[in-house]
Design an enzyme around this catalytic site. Structure first.
Site, PDB file in Angstrom:
ATOM      1  N   GLU A  37      -7.564 -51.494   0.147  1.00 27.47           N
ATOM      2  CA  GLU A  37      -8.096 -50.764   1.669  1.00 27.47           C
ATOM      3  C   GLU A  37      -8.647 -52.007   2.988  1.00 27.47           C
ATOM      4  O   GLU A  37      -9.600 -52.291   1.971  1.00 27.47           O
ATOM      5  CB  GLU A  37      -9.559 -49.710   1.797  1.00 27.47           C
ATOM      6  CG  GLU A  37      -8.982 -49.411   3.558  1.00 27.47           C
ATOM      7  CD  GLU A  37     -10.347 -47.670   3.901  1.00 27.47           C
ATOM      8  OE1 GLU A  37     -11.039 -47.904   2.679  1.00 27.47           O
ATOM      9  OE2 GLU A  37     -10.221 -47.360   4.420  1.00 27.47           O
ATOM     10  N   ARG A 262     -15.114 -49.014 -13.045  1.00 25.52           N
ATOM     11  CA  ARG A 262     -15.985 -50.466 -12.637  1.00 25.52           C
ATOM     12  C   ARG A 262     -16.363 -51.637 -13.251  1.00 25.52           C
ATOM     13  O   ARG A 262     -17.255 -50.970 -13.794  1.00 25.52           O
ATOM     14  CB  ARG A 262     -16.493 -50.034 -11.529  1.00 25.52           C
ATOM     15  CG  ARG A 262     -16.698 -50.252  -9.757  1.00 25.52           C
ATOM     16  CD  ARG A 262     -17.659 -48.920  -9.300  1.00 25.52           C
ATOM     17  NE  ARG A 262     -16.988 -48.219  -8.114  1.00 25.52           N
ATOM     18  CZ  ARG A 262     -16.247 -48.712  -6.833  1.00 25.52           C
ATOM     19  NH1 ARG A 262     -15.798 -49.373  -6.648  1.00 25.52           N
ATOM     20  NH2 ARG A 262     -15.284 -47.853  -6.894  1.00 25.52           N
ATOM     21  N   LYS A 272     -19.937 -52.713  -0.206  1.00 25.01           N
ATOM     22  CA  LYS A 272     -19.991 -53.121   0.875  1.00 25.01           C
ATOM     23  C   LYS A 272     -20.943 -52.742   2.351  1.00 25.01           C
ATOM     24  O   LYS A 272     -21.300 -53.657   2.751  1.00 25.01           O
ATOM     25  CB  LYS A 272     -18.910 -52.228   1.800  1.00 25.01           C
ATOM     26  CG  LYS A 272     -18.096 -53.055   1.938  1.00 25.01           C
ATOM     27  CD  LYS A 272     -16.799 -52.373   2.773  1.00 25.01           C
ATOM     28  CE  LYS A 272     -15.602 -51.793   2.398  1.00 25.01           C
ATOM     29  NZ  LYS A 272     -14.700 -50.722   1.820  1.00 25.01           N
TER      30      LYS A 272
END
Length: 568
Positions: A37, A262, A272
């Site tokens: 994204e 992950r 983030k």
RNA sequence: UGGGGUGUGGUGCAAUGGUAGCACACCGGCCUUUGGAGCCGAGAAUGGAGGUUCGAAUCCUCCCGCCCCAGCCA
């Protein structure tokens, strides 16, 4: 390409693909995608996914698309698209002409939604966000159906069209799939397909005011692109039944979603939110600060794409949440740089040395090996003269037993040059600080060997004072003191774990003259110190700035550390 | 509390019924004109309890731990 396959370790995803190929599930095709994204910068965690997706495609002779998953206009920007492309290319991967955007499929997705409405599988819900939440219920109780759940197809079609036309305010209407409000999987309790967002999209502008959700967009985008294996992270595991539901309901190409764990690294943060906090709080100089786990930061730090790819390969693929030791990353970086970085002599904390018996105005040029690991790198000439700089750490007036560098009365070798012996120490009268060493050299030892066969315990690096170039050197270290930076006592900010010495700037370093024209981004090994690269932002021909990528392994540091423990 | 996932040396990954292996880290040694690199060696693991089997990390049962899910984020 299956030859490539054999050389790299197997993992559960390859096994699934092998089986699919054997059973010709997708006609033997392998087509993956990397779907970021565009709402931030890529970091080492993304690198894992990039290497996996592109690597798998490469290994099986398939293809990997780059797809920007841009379904949320409020967070996404073209700037991120640009930066991401640059980072992926730098990592060494090529998507050729397969650069896609979920926003390119908005029309098609809208059609898909209409199809579901017509089949009675989707409806427009007029409940407020709070009411939707309330109806969904907690996970140990079945949810309740919305009162709008059984609207007619006609009404739904009309309402959905009005949503698209902009007749409603944000949050007042949604399009939902009619699945099962009693499911134990929350994702199946009538998930939202479209929401109203009156915001300008960085690519589609104001053409749309309704946007598909991740769940409604992702699988269908995979389908449109003919993706065979849609690899994502563990948290989407519960979404798989939904992913499958849409593709089955729409009767379109059905790619297979596979989830893996992950990539996490210790001594850093990856979320983030936290990365933004570091940038905005001024704890780092920006997204490309060499201490950041972002690809742009790591690039500036001097890490190589090869090292990062190797790390991703070495750490494997599994479904277990795990944390990779930063030492593993550092090892990969050293392994790569050891083979390719040219060696140079650089003194970080200069201590002046006068060779008393060396002629005043003489200069000789000494051969130095560029890279002992790579004979083809050749040799270079390094100037030697009467006044030199050596590393302050390489001299001790009163050395402990295990210190075998220079000390009063002791002889050491200057790398590639002569044996020198310390015959005097000059101190500042006021402070007592050592300002200069008086030494003598043995002319017979030129090149570093004594004809009489006598040995020295140490070889130290040096530069000629008159010929050296001054430089700024930034010593970077791990950004956090704790393996898990978020591990703090109740009420304490995680940023308290920031390593106050993660950046130490040295201003009057002296480097050998061959470095004068060093290109931004070029990497070197400063002998006995570590790997350094020319900073791509702040360095200029007039003022060299080097970043320490990673130090060399340091036995002496271990001895010191052990001593510290013993005396503590 | 319902659902999903997952437990192998300190860390990460192998071994799918047959001697638990590799890498990093750690420790010791050799070598060395980088206390680098390289080489050699040591220590160290199947979450627990039962069961099946000649034989279990692997199959079965129960238990325990950890992670994810109640966004109109992805």
């Amino acid at each position: 390409m299956s030859t490539n396959e054999i050389s790299t370790p197997s993992n559960f995803i390859k096994k699934i693909i092998d089986e699919d190929i054997a059973k010709s599930t997708f006609g033997g095709r392998v087509h993956t995608r990397f779907p970021p994204e565009p709402n931030g910068y890529l970091h080492i965690g993304h690198a894992k996914s990039i290497c996996l997706n592109f690597g798998l495609a490469q290994g099986y002779g398939g293809l990997c698309n780059l797809r920007f998953d841009d379904t949320n206009p409020t967070t996404e920007e073209a700037e991120y698209v640009k930066a991401m492309k640059e980072d992926i290319r730098w990592l060494g991967f090529d998507w050729q002409d397969r650069e896609f955007y979920t926003s390119d499929y908005f029309d098609q997705l809208y059609e898909f939604a209409m199809q579901l409405i017509k089949e009675g599988k989707a409806y427009v819900d007029s409940l407020s966000p709070e009411e939707i939440k309330e109806h969904r219920g907690p996970w140990n109780e079945p949810g309740k159906g919305s009162p709008y759940r059984n609207r007619s197809v006609e009404e739904n079609l009309q309402l959905f069209e009005r949503m698209r036309a902009g007749e409603f305010k944000d949050g007042t209407q949604t399009l939902r799939a009619k699945i099962d409000m009693t499911s134990s999987n929350m994702n199946l309790r009538d998930p939202i397909l479209y929401r109203i967002i009156h915001a300008k999209h960085y690519r589609t502008g104001n053409r749309w005011c309704i946007y598909p959700t991740y769940d409604f967009a992702h699988g269908q985008s995979d389908s449109i692109e003919g993706i065979t294996h849609s690899i994502c992270t563990l948290e989407f595991e519960d979404h798989r039944p939904l992913y499958d539901w849409f593709l089955d309901a729409l009767k379109i190409h059905h790619s297979k979603q596979i989830e893996f764990a992950r990539f996490n690294l210790n001594y850093t943060v990856m979320s983030k939110r936290k990365l933004i906090e570091l940038v905005e709080g001024g704890h780092v100089s920006g997204w490309n600060d060499p201490r950041m786990p972002t690809l742009t930061g790591m690039r500036r730090r001097g890490y190589t794409p090869e090292a990062i790819r190797n790390l991703c390969e070495k750490t494997g693929v599994s479904k277990v949440n795990s944390v990779i030791d930063a030492a593993m990353l550092e090892d990969c970086v050293r392994e790569d740089l050891n083979k390719r970085a040219p060696r140079v002599l650089a003194v970080l904390n200069p201590l002046r040395v006068v060779i008393e018996n060396y002629p005043e105005s003489e200069v000789e040029y000494i051969d130095a090996i560029n890279n002992p690991e790579d004979p083809s790198a050749g040799t270079r000439k390094v100037p030697f003269s009467r006044v030199l700089y050596i590393e302050r750490d390489d001299f001790m007036e009163d050395p402990p037993p295990k210190f075998y560098r220079l000390a009063p009365g002791r002889e050491v070798r200057l790398r590639y040059a002569y044996f020198i012996k310390c015959v005097g120490v000059t101190k500042d009268k006021k402070t007592g600080e050592i300002v200069e060493l008086r030494c003598t050299y043995d002319p017979e030892t030129r090149g570093g060997q004594a004809p009489d066969g006598r040995k020295v315990n140490a070889t130290i690096h040096w530069v000629s004072a008159d010929h050296a170039v001054e430089a700024e050197v930034r010593l970077y270290d791990r950004l956090f003191l704790k393996e898990d930076p978020t591990d703090v006592p109740e009420g304490v900010d995680w940023k308290a774990n920031i390593n106050p010495n993660s950046l130490v700037t040295l201003n009057s370093c002296q480097v050998e003259p061959s470095l004068a024209g060093a290109e931004p981004g070029s990497r070197y090994q400063f002998e006995r110190l570590g790997y350094f690269c020319v900073d791509s932002v702040d360095s200029s021909p007039g003022k060299l700035v080097f970043n320490r990528t990673v130090s060399l392994r340091d036995q002496w540091a271990k001895v010191l550390k052990a001593e510290k423990w013993r005396t503590a």
